[in-house]
Write a protein that holds these residues in place. Structure first.
Motif, mmCIF file in Angstrom:
data_model
loop_
_atom_site.group_PDB
_atom_site.id
_atom_site.type_symbol
_atom_site.label_atom_id
_atom_site.label_comp_id
_atom_site.label_asym_id
_atom_site.label_seq_id
_atom_site.Cartn_x
_atom_site.Cartn_y
_atom_site.Cartn_z
ATOM 1 N N GLY A 131 23.494 45.366 40.768
ATOM 2 C CA GLY A 131 23.259 45.072 39.354
ATOM 3 C C GLY A 131 24.430 44.457 38.620
ATOM 4 O O GLY A 131 24.358 44.236 37.408
ATOM 5 N N GLY A 132 25.530 44.166 39.318
ATOM 6 C CA GLY A 132 26.711 43.632 38.655
ATOM 7 C C GLY A 132 27.518 44.731 37.986
ATOM 8 O O GLY A 132 27.125 45.899 37.990
ATOM 9 N N ALA A 133 28.657 44.368 37.423
ATOM 10 C CA ALA A 133 29.543 45.308 36.754
ATOM 11 C C ALA A 133 29.630 44.951 35.272
ATOM 12 O O ALA A 133 29.715 43.774 34.916
ATOM 13 N N TRP A 134 29.651 45.986 34.422
ATOM 14 C CA TRP A 134 29.513 45.766 32.991
ATOM 15 C C TRP A 134 30.513 46.597 32.197
ATOM 16 O O TRP A 134 30.898 47.700 32.604
ATOM 17 N N LEU A 135 30.897 46.064 31.044
ATOM 18 C CA LEU A 135 31.741 46.760 30.085
ATOM 19 C C LEU A 135 31.118 46.589 28.709
ATOM 20 O O LEU A 135 31.076 45.479 28.171
ATOM 21 N N ASN A 136 30.594 47.689 28.176
ATOM 22 C CA ASN A 136 29.933 47.658 26.861
ATOM 23 C C ASN A 136 28.938 46.507 26.752
ATOM 24 O O ASN A 136 28.878 45.791 25.742
ATOM 25 N N GLY A 137 28.152 46.309 27.816
ATOM 26 C CA GLY A 137 27.099 45.300 27.806
ATOM 27 C C GLY A 137 27.533 43.901 28.199
ATOM 28 O O GLY A 137 26.707 42.980 28.232
ATOM 29 N N ILE A 138 28.798 43.708 28.501
ATOM 30 C CA ILE A 138 29.315 42.398 28.885
ATOM 31 C C ILE A 138 29.683 42.408 30.367
ATOM 32 O O ILE A 138 30.380 43.308 30.831
ATOM 33 N N ASN A 139 29.218 41.416 31.100
ATOM 34 C CA ASN A 139 29.503 41.320 32.531
ATOM 35 C C ASN A 139 30.992 41.097 32.771
ATOM 36 O O ASN A 139 31.628 40.302 32.068
ATOM 37 N N ILE A 140 31.557 41.811 33.733
ATOM 38 C CA ILE A 140 32.985 41.685 34.029
ATOM 39 C C ILE A 140 33.195 41.226 35.468
ATOM 40 O O ILE A 140 32.361 41.467 36.339
ATOM 41 N N GLN A 141 34.340 40.592 35.705
ATOM 42 C CA GLN A 141 34.704 40.122 37.033
ATOM 43 C C GLN A 141 36.213 40.279 37.237
ATOM 44 O O GLN A 141 36.975 40.362 36.282
ATOM 45 N N ILE A 142 36.582 40.282 38.499
ATOM 46 C CA ILE A 142 37.974 40.446 38.880
ATOM 47 C C ILE A 142 38.798 39.197 38.527
ATOM 48 O O ILE A 142 38.257 38.141 38.214
ATOM 49 N N SER A 143 40.129 39.334 38.602
ATOM 50 C CA SER A 143 41.023 38.202 38.329
ATOM 51 C C SER A 143 41.042 37.247 39.524
ATOM 52 O O SER A 143 40.526 37.561 40.598
ATOM 53 N N GLY A 144 41.665 36.119 39.331
ATOM 54 C CA GLY A 144 41.762 35.136 40.409
ATOM 55 C C GLY A 144 43.139 35.064 41.035
ATOM 56 O O GLY A 144 43.431 34.133 41.790
ATOM 57 N N LYS A 145 43.976 36.060 40.752
ATOM 58 C CA LYS A 145 45.343 36.050 41.294
ATOM 59 C C LYS A 145 45.306 36.150 42.811
ATOM 60 O O LYS A 145 44.630 36.985 43.380
ATOM 61 N N LYS A 146 46.095 35.298 43.487
ATOM 62 C CA LYS A 146 45.991 35.180 44.942
ATOM 63 C C LYS A 146 47.088 35.932 45.701
ATOM 64 O O LYS A 146 46.978 36.119 46.898
ATOM 65 N N GLU A 147 48.154 36.359 45.022
ATOM 66 C CA GLU A 147 49.255 36.992 45.741
ATOM 67 C C GLU A 147 49.944 38.038 44.879
ATOM 68 O O GLU A 147 49.825 38.027 43.648
ATOM 69 N N ILE A 148 50.677 38.941 45.541
ATOM 70 C CA ILE A 148 51.358 40.017 44.825
ATOM 71 C C ILE A 148 52.412 39.466 43.864
ATOM 72 O O ILE A 148 52.526 39.933 42.730
ATOM 73 N N SER A 149 53.171 38.479 44.311
ATOM 74 C CA SER A 149 54.223 37.907 43.481
ATOM 75 C C SER A 149 53.656 37.418 42.148
ATOM 76 O O SER A 149 52.729 36.605 42.110
ATOM 77 N N GLY A 150 54.181 37.943 41.064
ATOM 78 C CA GLY A 150 53.733 37.535 39.741
ATOM 79 C C GLY A 150 52.471 38.229 39.259
ATOM 80 O O GLY A 150 51.986 37.925 38.163
ATOM 81 N N SER A 151 51.939 39.147 40.048
ATOM 82 C CA SER A 151 50.707 39.831 39.669
ATOM 83 C C SER A 151 50.999 41.074 38.834
ATOM 84 O O SER A 151 52.157 41.438 38.610
ATOM 85 N N VAL A 152 49.939 41.734 38.365
ATOM 86 C CA VAL A 152 50.055 42.996 37.642
ATOM 87 C C VAL A 152 49.521 44.099 38.552
ATOM 88 O O VAL A 152 48.337 44.119 38.892
ATOM 89 N N VAL A 153 50.407 44.999 38.951
ATOM 90 C CA VAL A 153 50.090 46.034 39.934
ATOM 91 C C VAL A 153 50.208 47.411 39.285
ATOM 92 O O VAL A 153 51.235 47.737 38.684
ATOM 93 N N ALA A 154 49.164 48.201 39.393
ATOM 94 C CA ALA A 154 49.209 49.591 38.942
ATOM 95 C C ALA A 154 49.250 50.502 40.157
ATOM 96 O O ALA A 154 48.763 50.151 41.234
ATOM 97 N N HIS A 155 49.836 51.664 39.981
ATOM 98 C CA HIS A 155 49.961 52.584 41.100
ATOM 99 C C HIS A 155 49.946 54.017 40.590
ATOM 100 O O HIS A 155 50.146 54.292 39.407
ATOM 101 N N GLY A 156 49.686 54.939 41.502
ATOM 102 C CA GLY A 156 49.787 56.355 41.198
ATOM 103 C C GLY A 156 50.764 57.003 42.145
ATOM 104 O O GLY A 156 51.012 56.498 43.236
ATOM 105 N N ILE A 157 51.331 58.125 41.712
ATOM 106 C CA ILE A 157 52.232 58.900 42.546
ATOM 107 C C ILE A 157 51.680 60.314 42.637
ATOM 108 O O ILE A 157 51.403 60.925 41.601
#
Length: 259
Positions: free
Chosen positions: A132-158
């Motif tokens: 059914g796709g992915a949605w946020l408050n009724g708006i369709n969402i999609q992933i970013s187009g970043k191709k590599e780790i360098s310069g990307s935004v990375v989140a992590h947990g410890i």
């Protein structure tokens, strides 16, 4: 079974219980915070939130069992099972920080078929069901187009536990400084959804529980992202390891995380 209708009802339930969380957060009695483990807390609000969610979900789909973080429920051998986290990000909740979220997933024979993550502080409901796709408050969402780790935004947990087996992960995180933008937000469910919405490019964490990530997993998949354990396999729901990416950089992240 009308999975789309069930998803709509789950979203409405999460909004209702989320309003309860928002109001209780304003007057939280910190003297009633309990310690589950080292740096791991639970509040009376977690317990009441879970009670309300279980009651609501039982009405929505009575045939499903439950796997929930704060209750005595154990994973029940039924065809369908709800996987529930009443507050993902309890430490944030206690300190009136964001994000914190309600996470609800529906599994069919251990396969997640529906997910809803309601991030309370921003009033954002992320949701998806199989096909059914992915949605946020009724708006369709999609992933970013970043191709590599360098310069990307990375989140992590410890992980909470200061165990030797997690030292390598902290070492890996240190290697990313200066290479990309790092974030540690404190709510796995929310961070996975942020990858799905293209706000983050990747997120990884070790020692997670099923209720931390089950709902976010299907939301990310329906948004076109990649998800696996640290070995690149699909044992992420119960295997405690999670790599969630926009898909484009998934293999590079796996190679980076190798022990």
């Amino acid at each position: 079974m009308n999975i789309e209708y069930i998803c709509e009802q789950v979203v409405e339930l999460s909004l209702t219980v989320g309003e309860y969380l928002r109001e209780e957060n304003k007057r939280l009695d910190k003297s009633r915070v309990e310690v589950k483990g080292e740096n791991d807390f639970v509040t009376y609000v977690d317990k009441e939130s879970e009670k309300r969610l279980i009651e609501g979900l039982s009405n929505i789909f009575p045939d499903a069992g439950f796997l929930a973080e704060e209750s005595a429920f154990e994973f029940q051998e039924r065809e369908y099972c709800w996987i529930v986290d009443p507050i993902d990000g309890t430490t944030n909740f206690i300190h009136q920080l964001s994000p914190y979220a309600i996470s609800i997933a529906l599994a069919k024979k251990n396969k997640i078929i529906l997910g809803c993550v309601y991030e309370v502080t921003l009033d954002e409901a992320f949701y998806a069901y199989s096909g059914g796709g992915a949605w946020l408050n009724g708006i369709n969402i999609q992933i970013s187009g970043k191709k590599e780790i360098s310069g990307s935004v990375v989140a992590h947990g410890i992980p909470y536990q200061l165990e030797e087996k997690y030292e390598y992960l902290r070492t890996k995180i240190a290697q990313l400084y200066g290479k990309c933008t790092l974030r540690h937000l404190g709510s796995a469910a929310t961070e996975i959804c942020y990858v799905a919405a293209g706000r983050l490019d990747t997120y990884f964490h070790d020692n997670l529980s099923p209720w931390d990530l089950a709902a976010g997993a299907i939301i990310l998949q329906e948004a076109g992202g990649g998800i696996s354990d640290f070995s690149g396999n699909d044992n992420y729901i119960f295997g405690k390891e999670l790599v969630a990416t926009n898909g484009w950089m998934h293999q590079e992240v796996l190679e980076f995380l190798k022990k």
